[in-house]
Scaffold this motif. Structure first.
Motif, PDB file in Angstrom:
ATOM      1  N   ASP A 110       0.855  -1.184   0.000  1.00 24.28           N
ATOM      2  CA  ASP A 110       0.000   0.000   0.000  1.00 24.28           C
ATOM      3  C   ASP A 110       0.896   1.241   0.000  1.00 24.28           C
ATOM      4  O   ASP A 110       1.637   1.470   0.960  1.00 24.28           O
ATOM      5  CB  ASP A 110      -0.887  -0.016   1.249  1.00 24.28           C
ATOM      6  N   PRO A 111       0.861   2.061  -1.064  1.00 23.09           N
ATOM      7  CA  PRO A 111       1.735   3.242  -1.109  1.00 23.09           C
ATOM      8  C   PRO A 111       1.431   4.277  -0.034  1.00 23.09           C
ATOM      9  O   PRO A 111       2.241   5.177   0.195  1.00 23.09           O
ATOM     10  CB  PRO A 111       1.498   3.813  -2.514  1.00 23.09           C
ATOM     11  N   ALA A 112       0.299   4.127   0.648  1.00 21.51           N
ATOM     12  CA  ALA A 112       0.012   5.005   1.780  1.00 21.51           C
ATOM     13  C   ALA A 112       0.748   4.547   3.032  1.00 21.51           C
ATOM     14  O   ALA A 112       0.916   5.306   3.982  1.00 21.51           O
ATOM     15  CB  ALA A 112      -1.494   5.050   2.051  1.00 21.51           C
ATOM     16  N   LEU A 113       1.197   3.289   3.030  1.00 19.88           N
ATOM     17  CA  LEU A 113       1.891   2.726   4.187  1.00 19.88           C
ATOM     18  C   LEU A 113       3.374   2.480   3.916  1.00 19.88           C
ATOM     19  O   LEU A 113       4.187   2.516   4.839  1.00 19.88           O
ATOM     20  CB  LEU A 113       1.235   1.398   4.594  1.00 19.88           C
ATOM     21  N   SER A 114       3.710   2.181   2.682  1.00 15.64           N
ATOM     22  CA  SER A 114       5.095   1.901   2.283  1.00 15.64           C
ATOM     23  C   SER A 114       5.531   2.913   1.234  1.00 15.64           C
ATOM     24  O   SER A 114       4.745   3.298   0.367  1.00 15.64           O
ATOM     25  CB  SER A 114       5.221   0.493   1.700  1.00 15.64           C
ATOM     26  N   THR A 115       6.792   3.319   1.295  1.00 11.06           N
ATOM     27  CA  THR A 115       7.344   4.268   0.339  1.00 11.06           C
ATOM     28  C   THR A 115       8.109   3.504  -0.731  1.00 11.06           C
ATOM     29  O   THR A 115       9.128   2.871  -0.446  1.00 11.06           O
ATOM     30  CB  THR A 115       8.287   5.264   1.045  1.00 11.06           C
ATOM     31  N   ILE A 116       7.608   3.540  -1.964  1.00 14.55           N
ATOM     32  CA  ILE A 116       8.268   2.879  -3.079  1.00 14.55           C
ATOM     33  C   ILE A 116       9.184   3.897  -3.755  1.00 14.55           C
ATOM     34  O   ILE A 116       8.752   4.976  -4.144  1.00 14.55           O
ATOM     35  CB  ILE A 116       7.257   2.297  -4.078  1.00 14.55           C
ATOM     36  N   VAL A 117      10.473   3.512  -3.891  1.00 11.50           N
ATOM     37  CA  VAL A 117      11.514   4.456  -4.293  1.00 11.50           C
ATOM     38  C   VAL A 117      12.232   3.954  -5.542  1.00 11.50           C
ATOM     39  O   VAL A 117      12.615   2.785  -5.603  1.00 11.50           O
ATOM     40  CB  VAL A 117      12.573   4.607  -3.163  1.00 11.50           C
TER      41      VAL A 117
END
Length: 338
Positions: A77-84
């Motif tokens: 979930d991009p609201a919970l995890s930061t995809i970089v």
């Protein structure tokens, strides 16, 4: 009363191809759970993937979006995890440069993970300098976000050891605790074999089942799985150890009592490979179908996926810039401030 700080997780994947069941068994499931209890950064390691893909850069860049789709499909979930996106965070490259001064070529060559990767790629002495130094690049990724925990397979433990060596040496050099040591978090399934029985599942070796595999692709892969070559008749006792079908059942069948009974039945004879593969095929079809459907749904709006990557990368740059500022301050490299 002071609350316990949330762990900071740093993990990721090289963008050389879509993800497969080996990734899912090894760490993807854990990442989905960890995002609810930690601050998690997921790195699309395109810069690192370039180190042994000279002349094949389109393969690396073309898979950035594919790996991102796999992340979203499994439940990140991009609201919970930061995809970089690694290449879009220049702070990582600068920190990498400073850390390079703290390690010798001899130490890098002794790294067991690097030695094995060099052997697999047949580099011998023609190893690209970028590949030899990628443990330092990985250390920069980990320390830039001050990660406290890094989910890895057991083959990556030497990388964590080398990261912590660099942290200790840097902190000792500057005389203050700027960087943070990290702890390896081992997955329950250290390494899933390929369908052909090789030690490691790999898309490049053609022995992987991708997370977007079609029903027919899954069935073909299961039917091709290496079992026990001496198990010629149904009533013959079979060997469980080294049997790829059982390795997959251990990884993906939640009913452990059922798997234990299947192993006992196979060992004493009376359980054929065809029946066993049929059970595994049903399990994998049920596992992959919703992932494949979610992946297709996200893929219909690739612009939004790119937006997720852009926003995550900007958040990551803020965190990395803060660490880099502290590093440069400790080294006396902030000439024009104050």
């Amino acid at each position: 009363m002071t609350s316990t700080p949330r762990p900071i997780i740093l993990t990721g994947d090289r963008t050389t191809g879509p993800l497969h069941l080996g990734h899912y068994a090894g760490s993807l499931r854990a990442r989905v759970a960890l995002q609810h209890e930690a601050r998690q950064f997921l790195l699309l390691a395109d810069t690192q993937a370039m180190t042994d893909n000279v002349g094949r850069h389109q393969k690396v860049t073309g898979n950035v979006l594919e790996v991102a789709l796999d992340y979203l499909a499994v439940g990140i979930d991009p609201a919970l995890s930061t995809i970089v996106v690694q290449s879009q965070v220049p702070e990582l490259a600068e920190l990498f440069q400073y850390l390079l001064n703290l390690v010798t070529v001899a130490r890098l060559e002794r790294n067991p993970t690097i030695k094995e990767e060099m052997r697999l790629r047949g580099f011998e002495r023609d190893i690209p300098a970028g590949f030899l130094t990628y443990p330092v690049s990985q250390a920069a990724d980990i320390t830039a976000f001050k990660a406290t925990h890094v989910p890895v397979g057991d083959d990556q433990l030497p990388m964590i050891e080398q990261t912590n060596e660099l942290v200790r040496r840097f902190n000792h050099t500057v005389g203050q605790p700027v960087l943070v040591e990290c702890e390896a978090v081992l997955s329950q399934v250290a390494r899933l074999p390929g369908v052909d029985g090789r030690a490691k599942m790999s898309k490049s070796l053609g022995n992987a089942i991708t997370l977007g595999a079609t029903p027919d692709e899954i069935t073909r892969a299961v039917n091709a799985m290496y079992t026990d070559p001496n198990h010629l008749r149904v009533n013959d006792p079979g060997q469980v150890e080294g049997n790829v079908v059982f390795a997959f059942l251990d990884a993906f069948e939640p009913d452990t009592a059922k798997v234990a009974e299947l192993k006992a039945h196979y060992r004493r004879g009376g359980l054929g490979d065809t029946a066993l593969k049929r059970m595994l095929d049903e399990r994998l079809q049920a596992l992959i179908a919703p992932i494949r459907e979610r992946r297709a749904e996200f893929a219909r709006d690739r612009a939004e996926v790119l937006g997720i990557l852009r926003r995550g990368t900007m958040r990551a740059r803020e965190a990395a810039a803060q660490t880099l500022s502290e590093v440069k301050g400790a080294l006396g490299l902030r000439y024009f401030e104050g």
